[in-house]
Design a protein around this motif. Structure first.
Motif, mmCIF file in Angstrom:
data_model
loop_
_atom_site.group_PDB
_atom_site.id
_atom_site.type_symbol
_atom_site.label_atom_id
_atom_site.label_comp_id
_atom_site.label_asym_id
_atom_site.label_seq_id
_atom_site.Cartn_x
_atom_site.Cartn_y
_atom_site.Cartn_z
ATOM 1 N N LYS A 25 0.840 -1.212 0.000
ATOM 2 C CA LYS A 25 0.000 0.000 0.000
ATOM 3 C C LYS A 25 0.866 1.249 0.000
ATOM 4 O O LYS A 25 0.622 2.191 -0.750
ATOM 5 N N LEU A 53 0.477 3.940 -3.169
ATOM 6 C CA LEU A 53 -0.164 5.262 -3.032
ATOM 7 C C LEU A 53 0.689 6.397 -3.601
ATOM 8 O O LEU A 53 0.205 7.173 -4.426
ATOM 9 N N ARG A 70 -4.710 10.133 4.387
ATOM 10 C CA ARG A 70 -3.606 11.063 4.560
ATOM 11 C C ARG A 70 -2.764 11.155 3.288
ATOM 12 O O ARG A 70 -2.204 12.201 2.991
ATOM 13 N N ARG A 103 0.095 13.835 13.310
ATOM 14 C CA ARG A 103 0.366 13.770 11.881
ATOM 15 C C ARG A 103 0.208 15.116 11.175
ATOM 16 O O ARG A 103 -0.622 15.282 10.270
ATOM 17 N N PRO A 104 0.984 16.113 11.558
ATOM 18 C CA PRO A 104 0.919 17.395 10.853
ATOM 19 C C PRO A 104 1.564 17.289 9.471
ATOM 20 O O PRO A 104 2.123 16.245 9.116
ATOM 21 N N ILE A 105 1.486 18.374 8.682
ATOM 22 C CA ILE A 105 2.086 18.329 7.339
ATOM 23 C C ILE A 105 3.128 19.430 7.174
ATOM 24 O O ILE A 105 3.476 19.796 6.056
ATOM 25 N N HIS A 156 6.095 18.614 4.896
ATOM 26 C CA HIS A 156 5.761 18.646 3.458
ATOM 27 C C HIS A 156 5.817 20.104 2.977
ATOM 28 O O HIS A 156 6.426 20.408 1.952
ATOM 29 N N VAL A 175 8.544 10.185 5.748
ATOM 30 C CA VAL A 175 8.375 9.383 4.531
ATOM 31 C C VAL A 175 7.586 10.175 3.485
ATOM 32 O O VAL A 175 8.029 10.377 2.356
ATOM 33 N N THR A 225 7.204 1.401 12.734
ATOM 34 C CA THR A 225 6.056 1.669 13.619
ATOM 35 C C THR A 225 4.815 0.897 13.170
ATOM 36 O O THR A 225 3.992 0.510 13.990
ATOM 37 N N PHE A 247 4.974 7.670 16.223
ATOM 38 C CA PHE A 247 3.645 8.264 16.433
ATOM 39 C C PHE A 247 3.310 8.198 17.912
ATOM 40 O O PHE A 247 3.556 7.177 18.562
HETATM 41 C C1 UD1 Z 1 4.169 6.793 6.217
HETATM 42 C C2 UD1 Z 1 3.366 5.535 6.027
HETATM 43 C C3 UD1 Z 1 2.824 5.042 7.358
HETATM 44 C C4 UD1 Z 1 3.958 4.862 8.355
HETATM 45 C C5 UD1 Z 1 4.809 6.124 8.443
HETATM 46 C C6 UD1 Z 1 6.044 5.952 9.305
HETATM 47 C C7 UD1 Z 1 2.466 5.848 3.811
HETATM 48 C C8 UD1 Z 1 1.259 6.028 2.951
HETATM 49 N N1 UD1 Z 1 2.258 5.819 5.132
HETATM 50 O O1 UD1 Z 1 3.274 7.770 6.752
HETATM 51 O O2 UD1 Z 1 2.171 3.790 7.136
HETATM 52 O O3 UD1 Z 1 3.423 4.597 9.635
HETATM 53 O O4 UD1 Z 1 5.243 6.523 7.132
HETATM 54 O O5 UD1 Z 1 6.820 4.931 8.822
HETATM 55 O O6 UD1 Z 1 3.564 5.675 3.316
HETATM 56 N N2 UD1 Z 1 5.433 14.476 10.772
HETATM 57 C C9 UD1 Z 1 5.464 15.811 11.095
HETATM 58 N N3 UD1 Z 1 5.256 16.716 10.096
HETATM 59 C C10 UD1 Z 1 5.046 16.343 8.803
HETATM 60 C C11 UD1 Z 1 5.039 14.966 8.491
HETATM 61 C C12 UD1 Z 1 5.232 14.046 9.502
HETATM 62 O O7 UD1 Z 1 5.652 16.187 12.247
HETATM 63 O O8 UD1 Z 1 4.878 17.212 7.946
HETATM 64 C C13 UD1 Z 1 5.648 13.481 11.850
HETATM 65 C C14 UD1 Z 1 4.445 12.576 12.020
HETATM 66 O O9 UD1 Z 1 3.485 13.178 12.847
HETATM 67 C C15 UD1 Z 1 5.084 11.367 12.629
HETATM 68 C C16 UD1 Z 1 6.449 11.303 11.964
HETATM 69 O O10 UD1 Z 1 6.685 12.613 11.451
HETATM 70 O O11 UD1 Z 1 5.250 11.550 13.998
HETATM 71 C C17 UD1 Z 1 6.544 10.290 10.842
HETATM 72 O O12 UD1 Z 1 5.618 10.608 9.841
HETATM 73 P P1 UD1 Z 1 5.877 10.303 8.298
HETATM 74 O O13 UD1 Z 1 7.194 9.652 8.122
HETATM 75 O O14 UD1 Z 1 5.619 11.556 7.526
HETATM 76 O O15 UD1 Z 1 4.736 9.280 7.988
HETATM 77 P P2 UD1 Z 1 3.705 9.294 6.797
HETATM 78 O O16 UD1 Z 1 4.389 9.641 5.521
HETATM 79 O O17 UD1 Z 1 2.483 10.033 7.154
#
Ligand code: UD1
Length: 420
Positions: free
Chosen positions: A22, A26, A92, A121-123, A126, A163, A304, A328
């Protein structure tokens, strides 16, 4: 509502072919709009998150068809740069579209994305990455408007190896003139898979899997036929399921080197694991041993997405296991349900202390997120009596009919519909 009913006590055995990931499919779906030619994703599992992503692409003007297990994405008529609000809230991963839409239209709009309830899960990462590429971002009443008319190749530094942010900015940069360097990026295998897909489309991306990615801009990309990588979390979940039942199973379509962190914990618990090309076999002991400590971390640390499944099986190990969740903040929400089944899990902030018990008892429990639902199902495989895991639809986000996989491996499990 759908629920999974499990009658525990069956030892898993047999063979299963793991479906594509998945988390690879995506971002690859998002990347497929970087061209106006059709791309075909082979071996694409029917997961609800993939379905939602397809719907979002359709709303943007793409044609998305499924032909058996192949997913065909034709972005020729894509005309919209604004992400549909309701749909984007459902997954997301809708945020992944920001980079590709910007690359194509030099403007994009999106509301804050949704996803499993596993933390804040903020952005911000990005948006910060895109800003470093020269994108101007304004947020008005929950809508993020991005203006990319001054986008340029640049050196981008991430404060944390996210990621999604890594993938998003990679995709935003593929058609910018010059070289973009991304530093402190995530190193997950799915990022390497995205790099492979982009390069097959004609992009020039290198370094995925290391701390720095280099994106050399090209003028245009073309459509491709592509088979996304196997799902290491589905594989890990099935290995954990076999482990807790004292079973022996073989999985095919596995990338063994992506599984090291998971396999080393299962070995610590007493399982024998044999790897051979793209297959992996596990032989579990009668009684699992506890692991000393499991800390989730960005790849190559422990993922995780496998933490709660390991927590579930540690409830039946002979001794105390400690889990620290570093990625998380909200990923122990299933400890309460496991305790209702007879487990002894104490959660203190980001740490869970699991004191193994001799028996779990079947109970009516609730999936609160995708991986938690899978973990409760695994616990049910070994529990005495019947376990009912409510809200099975959440499990369908990432497992293509988990009950079929487990039935094929000898479990007594079925999907039923119950009153909400
Ligand atoms: C991706 C995976 C998810 C996995 C996660 C960590 C996909 C579709 N999903 O999610 O299954 O659990 O990686 O391996 O690939 N964070 C921020 N700001 C941001 C982005 C993230 O603070 O702008 C934080 C998140 O809240 C979290 C950490 O960074 O605590 C990791 O998140 P991230 O690596 O971005 O995970 P996802 O890409 O959402």
């Amino acid at each position: 509502m759908d629920a999974l009913r499990i009658r525990g006590g069956k030892r898993l055995s047999g063979e299963w072919r793991v479906h594509s990931a998945k988390n690879a499919v995506l971002p690859i779906m998002a990347a497929s709009i970087l061209t106006d030619e059709t791309s075909v994703l082979l071996d694409c599992p029917e997961l609800s998150d993939i379905g939602y992503m397809g719907e979002i692409l359709r709303t943007l003007g793409c044609e998305v068809h499924r032909q058996g297990s192949a997913l065909e994405i034709d972005p020729r008529e894509m005309s919209r740069h604004e992400m549909p609000d309701g749909l984007a809230k459902k997954i997301r991963s809708s945020i992944f579209l920001l980079g590709p839409i910007l690359a194509r239209f030099r403007k994009a709009a999106v509301t804050f994305p949704g996803g499993c309830e596993i933390g804040m899960r903020p952005i911000d990462l990005h948006l910060s990455g895109l800003k470093q590429l020269g994108v101007q971002i304004h947020e008005v009443e929950g809508v993020i408007r991005c203006d990319g008319k001054n986008m340029h190749a640049a050196t981008v530094h991430f404060d944390y190896p996210s990621v999604g942010a890594t993938e998003n900015v990679m995709m935003a940069a593929v058609m910018l003139h010059g070289k973009t360097y991304l530093h402190n990026v995530a190193r997950e295998p799915e990022i390497i898979d995205l790099q492979r897909f982009l390069n097959e489309m004609g992009a020039k991306v290198s370094g995925a899997g290391s701390h720095t990615i280099c994106v050399e801009g090209v003028n245009r990309l073309h459509g491709v036929r592509y088979r996304p990588m196997p799902d290491r979390i589905v594989a890990g979940t099935l290995l954990a399921a076999a482990a807790v039942t004292g079973g022996s199973i073989k999985l095919t379509n596995v990338c063994c080197q992506d599984m090291y962190a998971i396999c080393s914990k299962l070995k610590e618990m007493g399982c024998v694991i044999l790897e051979n090309d793209d297959t992996i076999s596990i032989h579990a002991p009668e009684h699992l041993r506890p692991f000393q400590q499991l800390q989730t971390q960005p790849h190559p640390g422990f993922p995780t997405d496998m933490q709660v499944q390991m927590l579930a099986i540690a409830t039946l190990a002979k001794g105390t296991s400690i889990i620290v969740e570093n990625v998380f903040e909200n990923r122990f929400t299933h400890a309460g349900d496991l305790n209702r089944m007879g487990a002894n899990v104490v959660v203190n902030g980001r740490t869970a202390i699991v004191q193994g018990v001799n028996v779990l008892y079947g109970a009516r429990v609730t999936a609160r997120d995708l991986r938690g639902g899978a973990a409760l199902t695994i616990a049910g495989l070994k529990a005495k009596g019947e376990t009912l895991v409510e809200h099975a639809a959440l499990i369908d986000r990432g497992y293509e009919r988990l009950e079929d996989m487990l039935t094929a491996l000898g479990a007594d499990i079925e999907r039923i519909t119950i009153d909400a």
